[in-house]
Scaffold this motif. Sequence first.
Motif, PDB file in Angstrom:
ATOM      1  N   ARG A  82       0.824  -1.202   0.000  1.00 49.07           N
ATOM      2  CA  ARG A  82       0.000   0.000   0.000  1.00 49.07           C
ATOM      3  C   ARG A  82       0.867   1.266   0.000  1.00 49.07           C
ATOM      4  NH1 ARG A  82      -4.309   2.054   4.415  1.00 49.07           N
ATOM      5  NH2 ARG A  82      -2.502   1.770   5.747  1.00 49.07           N
ATOM      6  N   ARG A  83       1.956   1.216   0.784  1.00 51.27           N
ATOM      7  CA  ARG A  83       2.842   2.377   0.875  1.00 51.27           C
ATOM      8  C   ARG A  83       3.452   2.711  -0.490  1.00 51.27           C
ATOM      9  NH1 ARG A  83       5.494   4.922   5.105  1.00 51.27           N
ATOM     10  NH2 ARG A  83       4.825   3.376   6.627  1.00 51.27           N
ATOM     11  N   VAL A  84       3.982   1.678  -1.138  1.00 51.50           N
ATOM     12  CA  VAL A  84       4.639   1.878  -2.437  1.00 51.50           C
ATOM     13  C   VAL A  84       3.642   2.439  -3.466  1.00 51.50           C
ATOM     14  CG1 VAL A  84       5.630   0.592  -4.382  1.00 51.50           C
ATOM     15  CG2 VAL A  84       6.492   0.216  -2.060  1.00 51.50           C
ATOM     16  N   GLN A  85       2.444   1.871  -3.478  1.00 50.63           N
ATOM     17  CA  GLN A  85       1.446   2.337  -4.454  1.00 50.63           C
ATOM     18  C   GLN A  85       0.997   3.764  -4.169  1.00 50.63           C
ATOM     19  OE1 GLN A  85      -1.565  -0.871  -4.461  1.00 50.63           O
ATOM     20  NE2 GLN A  85      -0.707  -1.412  -6.447  1.00 50.63           N
ATOM     21  N   ALA A  86       0.764   4.043  -2.894  1.00 51.61           N
ATOM     22  CA  ALA A  86       0.284   5.391  -2.541  1.00 51.61           C
ATOM     23  C   ALA A  86       1.367   6.432  -2.815  1.00 51.61           C
ATOM     24  CB  ALA A  86      -0.137   5.432  -1.076  1.00 51.61           C
ATOM     25  N   TYR A  87       2.616   6.111  -2.494  1.00 54.07           N
ATOM     26  CA  TYR A  87       3.711   7.056  -2.749  1.00 54.07           C
ATOM     27  C   TYR A  87       3.818   7.351  -4.251  1.00 54.07           C
ATOM     28  CZ  TYR A  87       5.897   6.668   1.964  1.00 54.07           C
ATOM     29  OH  TYR A  87       6.176   6.717   3.303  1.00 54.07           O
ATOM     30  N   ALA A  88       3.772   6.284  -5.039  1.00 51.30           N
ATOM     31  CA  ALA A  88       3.920   6.469  -6.492  1.00 51.30           C
ATOM     32  C   ALA A  88       2.806   7.356  -7.038  1.00 51.30           C
ATOM     33  CB  ALA A  88       3.936   5.116  -7.200  1.00 51.30           C
ATOM     34  N   MET A  89       1.569   7.063  -6.615  1.00 57.87           N
ATOM     35  CA  MET A  89       0.444   7.858  -7.125  1.00 57.87           C
ATOM     36  C   MET A  89       0.478   9.286  -6.578  1.00 57.87           C
ATOM     37  SD  MET A  89      -2.861   5.442  -7.645  1.00 57.87           S
ATOM     38  CE  MET A  89      -3.054   4.878  -5.963  1.00 57.87           C
ATOM     39  N   ALA A  90       0.965   9.436  -5.343  1.00 63.04           N
ATOM     40  CA  ALA A  90       1.059  10.781  -4.759  1.00 63.04           C
ATOM     41  C   ALA A  90       1.916  11.677  -5.651  1.00 63.04           C
ATOM     42  CB  ALA A  90       1.638  10.705  -3.353  1.00 63.04           C
ATOM     43  N   VAL A  91       3.050  11.148  -6.105  1.00 60.25           N
ATOM     44  CA  VAL A  91       3.952  11.941  -6.954  1.00 60.25           C
ATOM     45  C   VAL A  91       3.267  12.272  -8.278  1.00 60.25           C
ATOM     46  CG1 VAL A  91       6.146  11.942  -8.216  1.00 60.25           C
ATOM     47  CG2 VAL A  91       6.030  10.965  -5.904  1.00 60.25           C
ATOM     48  N   ASN A  92       2.634  11.282  -8.889  1.00 61.38           N
ATOM     49  CA  ASN A  92       2.056  11.552 -10.209  1.00 61.38           C
ATOM     50  C   ASN A  92       0.796  12.409 -10.143  1.00 61.38           C
ATOM     51  OD1 ASN A  92       3.948   9.214 -10.916  1.00 61.38           O
ATOM     52  ND2 ASN A  92       3.343  10.172 -12.848  1.00 61.38           N
ATOM     53  N   GLU A  93       0.101  12.372  -9.002  1.00 65.51           N
ATOM     54  CA  GLU A  93      -1.035  13.294  -8.888  1.00 65.51           C
ATOM     55  C   GLU A  93      -0.535  14.718  -8.646  1.00 65.51           C
ATOM     56  OE1 GLU A  93      -5.027  11.041  -8.008  1.00 65.51           O
ATOM     57  OE2 GLU A  93      -3.770  11.098  -6.198  1.00 65.51           O
ATOM     58  N   GLU A  94       0.544  14.859  -7.894  1.00 62.67           N
ATOM     59  CA  GLU A  94       1.154  16.180  -7.764  1.00 62.67           C
ATOM     60  C   GLU A  94       1.560  16.685  -9.149  1.00 62.67           C
ATOM     61  OE1 GLU A  94       0.360  17.843  -4.984  1.00 62.67           O
ATOM     62  OE2 GLU A  94       2.365  18.713  -5.147  1.00 62.67           O
ATOM     63  N   ASN A  95       2.137  15.784  -9.935  1.00 66.22           N
ATOM     64  CA  ASN A  95       2.538  16.127 -11.292  1.00 66.22           C
ATOM     65  C   ASN A  95       1.337  16.616 -12.104  1.00 66.22           C
ATOM     66  OD1 ASN A  95       4.432  16.058 -13.580  1.00 66.22           O
ATOM     67  ND2 ASN A  95       3.150  14.400 -14.307  1.00 66.22           N
ATOM     68  N   ALA A  96       0.226  15.861 -12.011  1.00 61.86           N
ATOM     69  CA  ALA A  96      -0.948  16.186 -12.828  1.00 61.86           C
ATOM     70  C   ALA A  96      -1.583  17.507 -12.400  1.00 61.86           C
ATOM     71  CB  ALA A  96      -1.972  15.059 -12.736  1.00 61.86           C
ATOM     72  N   ARG A  97      -1.400  17.904 -11.140  1.00 63.12           N
ATOM     73  CA  ARG A  97      -1.991  19.177 -10.721  1.00 63.12           C
ATOM     74  C   ARG A  97      -0.964  20.314 -10.754  1.00 63.12           C
ATOM     75  NH1 ARG A  97      -1.871  16.483  -5.398  1.00 63.12           N
ATOM     76  NH2 ARG A  97      -3.885  15.521  -5.746  1.00 63.12           N
ATOM     77  N   MET A  98       0.044  20.156 -11.573  1.00 64.61           N
ATOM     78  CA  MET A  98       1.103  21.162 -11.745  1.00 64.61           C
ATOM     79  C   MET A  98       1.848  21.441 -10.446  1.00 64.61           C
ATOM     80  SD  MET A  98      -0.091  23.891 -14.647  1.00 64.61           S
ATOM     81  CE  MET A  98       1.583  24.224 -15.194  1.00 64.61           C
ATOM     82  N   GLY A  99       2.075  20.395  -9.678  1.00 64.09           N
ATOM     83  CA  GLY A  99       2.944  20.508  -8.510  1.00 64.09           C
ATOM     84  C   GLY A  99       4.385  20.270  -8.926  1.00 64.09           C
ATOM     85  N   ARG A 100       5.289  20.344  -7.930  1.00 61.75           N
ATOM     86  CA  ARG A 100       6.719  20.221  -8.217  1.00 61.75           C
ATOM     87  C   ARG A 100       7.145  18.776  -8.000  1.00 61.75           C
ATOM     88  NH1 ARG A 100      11.160  24.368  -7.073  1.00 61.75           N
ATOM     89  NH2 ARG A 100      12.683  23.121  -5.936  1.00 61.75           N
ATOM     90  N   ILE A 101       7.771  18.180  -9.001  1.00 62.51           N
ATOM     91  CA  ILE A 101       8.182  16.781  -8.945  1.00 62.51           C
ATOM     92  C   ILE A 101       9.578  16.640  -9.563  1.00 62.51           C
ATOM     93  CG2 ILE A 101       5.834  15.807  -8.992  1.00 62.51           C
ATOM     94  CD1 ILE A 101       7.769  15.648 -12.182  1.00 62.51           C
ATOM     95  N   VAL A 102      10.139  15.445  -9.430  1.00 60.50           N
ATOM     96  CA  VAL A 102      11.409  15.161 -10.106  1.00 60.50           C
ATOM     97  C   VAL A 102      11.102  14.202 -11.260  1.00 60.50           C
ATOM     98  CG1 VAL A 102      13.773  14.310  -9.852  1.00 60.50           C
ATOM     99  CG2 VAL A 102      12.602  15.320  -7.878  1.00 60.50           C
ATOM    100  N   ALA A 103      11.325  14.610 -12.480  1.00 62.11           N
ATOM    101  CA  ALA A 103      11.149  13.716 -13.624  1.00 62.11           C
ATOM    102  C   ALA A 103      12.179  12.590 -13.498  1.00 62.11           C
ATOM    103  CB  ALA A 103      11.355  14.478 -14.929  1.00 62.11           C
TER     104      ALA A 103
END
Lengths: 296, 221
Positions: A82-103
């Motif tokens: 659950r942790r791995v999945q939630a972390y991964a989606m957290a980053v990509n949802e930040e990405n989708a809402r124009m948040g700051r991420i590391v490509a």
Amino acid sequence: MTLEELMNAPAPASAWVLAQDCQETGLNPEDIRAEMARRIGEMRASIERGLKSDAKSITGMVGWNAKGLWDAPDVLNAPLLRRVQAYAMAVNEENARMGRIVAAPTAGSAGTIPGALIGVADHLGIPDERLVDPLILAAGVGKAISKRMFISGAAGGCQAEIGSSAAMAAAAVTELLGGTPRACVHAASLALMNTIGLVCDPVGGYVEVPCVSRNAFYAVHAISAAQLALAQLESFIPPDEVLGAMASVGRMMPPELRETAEGGLAQTPTGLAVTARMEGKGDGELPGGMVELPMA
Amino acid sequence: MSLLDMIGPVMIGPSSSHTAGACRLGLVAHHLLGEAPRRAVIGLHASFAKTGRGHGTHLALVAGLLGFSPDDPRLPHAFEEAQAAGLSVEFKDVDLGDVHPNTAHIDLHGDTQHVTVQGSSTGGGVIQVTQVQGLGVNFSGASPTVLLRYTDAVGMIARIATTIAADGVNIAALTCTRENRGGQALLAIELDAPLSEQALAFFNHWPDTNWVRLLPKLMDG
């Protein structure tokens, strides 16, 4: 640098990767390590923001998945999963809402490495300082892949994008858990073998559906590969040959299946409605609670 | 590609090609203008035109014109920032022919200067600049790049290269195009390190050079 060379490098694989890169670019190894440490901090910050927010993305297709999973009961009693999945989606949802991420290597695949690497580290109580070298190895694997084939969905399908990030993550997790360079490269190869032919079919052309959940799946996929490799299982096809096969499949893949939104999920009735709406041609209700665009 | 380009760039989402790359294209125009931007007309080709809006491509291009890097938290508010900075921007869909689907043509005016830049975002935040001031070039911004426009004459490239060598800087790659024999020529030189202020001033003093710019390195590695 080939995967074969990396596989036969002295341990740890990350030290060899760093030395090779510094020789090529003229950069200072301590500067790269410091910058990678900063990037782990950026990844962690994007995870933390993503787990708390349920704000919609620009198109309104995603935004609440990571928080929803993180807040839900752990029905499988599998906290790592659950942790791995939630972390991964957290980053990509930040990405989708124009948040700051590391490509890593791209924005569409940005969640896989933090999900797998930081997810495993948090699960096992490993501090962030120990993630710097595995992240350098991940970058080295990405570099080896990019010399042989493509790392963008538009060029080679999603196998090239999330397949690459999964391979990079698999190698990183393997080194974090004490794997030899050989095991790290075989983990990467196992992860790649299982993504060959994966199409890039983003709905409306946006980095949201299926990209967000796909990052969750492939972060788990990367950990599976690490587990197999750490148990001495190897990729039967030599890693560089796997790269060759992926490059060849990427070239055979029709453009419709390479990030053009002209095939796959993007061409479903819902996908077409999203496309029409985003191009300003649609009318009536938006599917899935989509929001109005913030600009004219 | 260096390790820092594979794990990176640190960027505002959602797309390394549609957002980070677009921002870097804007940054090229920003640096080549060399003064505060006042008015921009941006032509968006193919995928940039079709799916740019939901990817923040318009915002990212404007952020770049204002000099913001791809990880600048002001990027999603680039339109308000542009208004505050006195920059007006007009977008139009264009067909630039047989070029990369993620290509933009930027026509940027300041109070006294004017620059046109055309370039493509080729994936992972990597860009390829293909035209400057209407003349063909081919550079990526992965290393510091000096651009010179001058009147085509025998020996100009040799003089320029000699000056760069005297500055202790190594040349990595070079493209040169001209309108016609004896007409305007454009030289773009990718360097291993930035040129000194003195070298740039020296170029600017030559009567046959009429435009000199140093584009800083835009990539991380």
